[in-house]
Design a protein around this motif. Sequence first.
Motif, PDB file in Angstrom:
ATOM      1  N   PHE A 123      22.521   7.884 -26.517  1.00 46.99           N
ATOM      2  CA  PHE A 123      22.300   8.584 -25.354  1.00 46.99           C
ATOM      3  C   PHE A 123      22.361   7.872 -24.195  1.00 46.99           C
ATOM      4  N   GLY A 124      22.096   6.354 -24.199  1.00 46.53           N
ATOM      5  CA  GLY A 124      21.808   5.688 -22.818  1.00 46.53           C
ATOM      6  C   GLY A 124      23.534   5.267 -22.612  1.00 46.53           C
ATOM      7  N   ALA A 125      24.054   5.034 -23.607  1.00 46.90           N
ATOM      8  CA  ALA A 125      25.570   4.500 -23.096  1.00 46.90           C
ATOM      9  C   ALA A 125      26.423   5.749 -22.940  1.00 46.90           C
ATOM     10  N   VAL A 126      26.274   6.961 -23.360  1.00 43.66           N
ATOM     11  CA  VAL A 126      26.987   8.048 -23.354  1.00 43.66           C
ATOM     12  C   VAL A 126      26.580   8.587 -21.526  1.00 43.66           C
ATOM     13  N   SER A 127      25.402   8.368 -21.481  1.00 47.96           N
ATOM     14  CA  SER A 127      24.827   8.696 -20.114  1.00 47.96           C
ATOM     15  C   SER A 127      25.646   7.937 -18.904  1.00 47.96           C
ATOM     16  N   VAL A 128      26.327   6.885 -19.182  1.00 42.18           N
ATOM     17  CA  VAL A 128      26.850   5.834 -17.977  1.00 42.18           C
ATOM     18  C   VAL A 128      28.251   6.095 -18.423  1.00 42.18           C
ATOM     19  N   THR A 129      28.575   6.882 -19.508  1.00 48.20           N
ATOM     20  CA  THR A 129      30.137   7.249 -19.597  1.00 48.20           C
ATOM     21  C   THR A 129      30.563   8.405 -18.884  1.00 48.20           C
ATOM     22  N   SER A 130      31.722   8.300 -18.073  1.00 47.34           N
ATOM     23  CA  SER A 130      31.922   9.300 -17.260  1.00 47.34           C
ATOM     24  C   SER A 130      32.759  10.563 -17.941  1.00 47.34           C
ATOM     25  N   THR A 131      33.510  10.262 -19.012  1.00 47.72           N
ATOM     26  CA  THR A 131      34.439  11.402 -19.808  1.00 47.72           C
ATOM     27  C   THR A 131      33.478  12.737 -19.908  1.00 47.72           C
ATOM     28  N   GLU A 132      33.929  13.732 -19.489  1.00 51.91           N
ATOM     29  CA  GLU A 132      32.878  14.836 -19.679  1.00 51.91           C
ATOM     30  C   GLU A 132      32.834  15.394 -21.028  1.00 51.91           C
ATOM     31  N   LYS A 133      33.816  15.398 -21.764  1.00 54.03           N
ATOM     32  CA  LYS A 133      33.836  16.031 -22.827  1.00 54.03           C
ATOM     33  C   LYS A 133      32.948  15.287 -24.063  1.00 54.03           C
ATOM     34  N   TYR A 134      32.701  13.850 -23.747  1.00 46.65           N
ATOM     35  CA  TYR A 134      31.751  13.065 -24.517  1.00 46.65           C
ATOM     36  C   TYR A 134      30.378  13.450 -24.146  1.00 46.65           C
ATOM     37  N   ARG A 135      30.053  14.096 -22.715  1.00 44.88           N
ATOM     38  CA  ARG A 135      28.910  14.000 -22.371  1.00 44.88           C
ATOM     39  C   ARG A 135      28.145  15.347 -22.267  1.00 44.88           C
ATOM     40  N   LEU A 136      29.146  16.248 -21.841  1.00 44.12           N
ATOM     41  CA  LEU A 136      28.579  17.693 -21.455  1.00 44.12           C
ATOM     42  C   LEU A 136      27.842  18.291 -22.744  1.00 44.12           C
ATOM     43  N   PRO A 137      28.342  18.320 -23.903  1.00 49.73           N
ATOM     44  CA  PRO A 137      27.864  19.088 -25.367  1.00 49.73           C
ATOM     45  C   PRO A 137      26.497  18.418 -25.416  1.00 49.73           C
ATOM     46  N   PHE A 138      26.008  17.189 -24.910  1.00 47.62           N
ATOM     47  CA  PHE A 138      24.740  16.921 -25.349  1.00 47.62           C
ATOM     48  C   PHE A 138      23.927  16.803 -24.239  1.00 47.62           C
ATOM     49  N   ALA A 139      24.077  17.518 -23.145  1.00 47.84           N
ATOM     50  CA  ALA A 139      23.182  17.392 -21.963  1.00 47.84           C
ATOM     51  C   ALA A 139      21.883  17.954 -22.303  1.00 47.84           C
ATOM     52  N   PRO A 140      20.513  17.813 -21.968  1.00 49.86           N
ATOM     53  CA  PRO A 140      20.620  16.754 -20.714  1.00 49.86           C
ATOM     54  C   PRO A 140      20.463  15.405 -21.071  1.00 49.86           C
ATOM     55  N   LEU A 141      21.259  14.763 -20.451  1.00 50.08           N
ATOM     56  CA  LEU A 141      21.390  12.974 -20.846  1.00 50.08           C
ATOM     57  C   LEU A 141      20.390  12.330 -20.097  1.00 50.08           C
ATOM     58  N   VAL A 142      20.352  10.937 -20.114  1.00 51.81           N
ATOM     59  CA  VAL A 142      19.404  10.033 -19.632  1.00 51.81           C
ATOM     60  C   VAL A 142      19.534  10.406 -18.136  1.00 51.81           C
TER      61      VAL A 142
END
Length: 447
Positions: free
Chosen positions: A170-189
């Motif tokens: 969660f922490g690492a993906v929150s500072v990763t910009s690629t949307e397809k890696y992030r958006l499905p897991f929102a809300p992030l850190v």
Amino acid sequence: MPALNKKRNAAERRKRSPARLEPGADSRLTEAEKFLLPTYKRQPFVITHGRGAYVFDASGKKYLDFLGGIAVNALGHAHPRIVKVVRREAARAIHLSNLYHNAYQGPLARKLVEISGMDRVFFSNSGTEAADGAIKLARLCARTPSDAAEKPSPKHRVIAMTNSFHGRTFGAVSVTSTEKYRLPFAPLVPGVEFVRFNDVADLESKFDDTVCAVILETIQGEGGIHSATEAFWNRARGLATQHRALLIADEIQCGLGRTGRYFAYQKFASRPDIVLVAKPLAAGLPLGAILTTEAVASRVSPGLHGTTFGGGPLICATALEFLAILESEKLLANARSRGAEVREGLAKLAAKFDFIREIRGEGLILGVELSIDGNPFAAEALRRGLIINCTHDFTLRLLPPFIITRAQVREFLRLFELALEKTPKSISAGRAQNAGNTGRLAQSAAR
Ligand SMILES: Cc1ncc(COP(=O)(O)O)c(C=O)c1O
């Protein structure tokens, strides 16, 4: 589950799953397809073993490995000294727990401190855990005695970069910009803000006293091999110091010798507050590390952070041997020399293939950006027995082991050229667009 949903889910699964297997395919493939989560698009063959810079599949086909397990196998495969240490330590103690000292964690930490200029080390099991731990440390260091323990500190923002990749937790993906890696897991850190990589003005506009950390890859790997500029690094360092924030250099892909220096940031005059390493550290065994300063370490007390597996004896003994081999086999110098040869060869290929837009990177972390989809070329290379990777669809990424020889560089260039020659007809449109690339190429060759 209603029948319609079941049908839809099955169709979704089929769409996501990798290449369909032939009837009667190897049971190791059919079982993988049936029982694994479909998180990866895997090639439909089994790699059984490796030796040096080569790997072999179940049919005996040999591949020159210019991806090195995505920057992990810096010593290639089955290096005799690594095999010897793993055998020796496996017969002693694989794991002991971090409630006791083992024989290798302290010496390995000392070595990492010596080569990095940092003061202290925490061992994790992966890169993503190192990134998560670093964000936790930044939040910890930002707290003041007047902050209420149960509330977020006002100084909790983290600045991260566009085009970045720091991992999947969660922490690492929150500072990763690629949307397809992030958006499905929102809300992030919460509290993360992205700055355009290498855009000093954007960085300045988003920095203030509420920032606790700025995190960047010194050379962005997954994002297509883009290096931080000196101006950007210096400004990030300056602003972090001015606002009492930590500068975190993610060197998980580019660090530990790949550039021909121990760390990519060592070409700059200033140091970060935290350095993250992982991939090649234990020669293929899973080990990551957070390297940091005494000032950061002074905020840490027992129980604040930890891991069951991180820094076990077998893995740390192997990492010590990895670092010893880098020295005794002069592999940093080899990374520089072989890297220069690869680059020189690539520059010649760029003169021949006008769809090569730019060659980036240094040492043995190189990217060849194309003006057209690179995936068919990576597939053709594989067919010819060369493993490379295509990232962000347009950049062919090269991360060969540090042990490669001159002859293997020549072999790579020959196979790579053959793969590029297999130009699909559909790209002729791309060629026309490329007429203006000469200037850009000349620039990249000069770097
Ligand atoms: C720069 C960078 N940071 C972090 C990570 C995450 O490391 P891991 O896959 O070991 O969790 C990677 C992995 O590719 C990476 O390239």
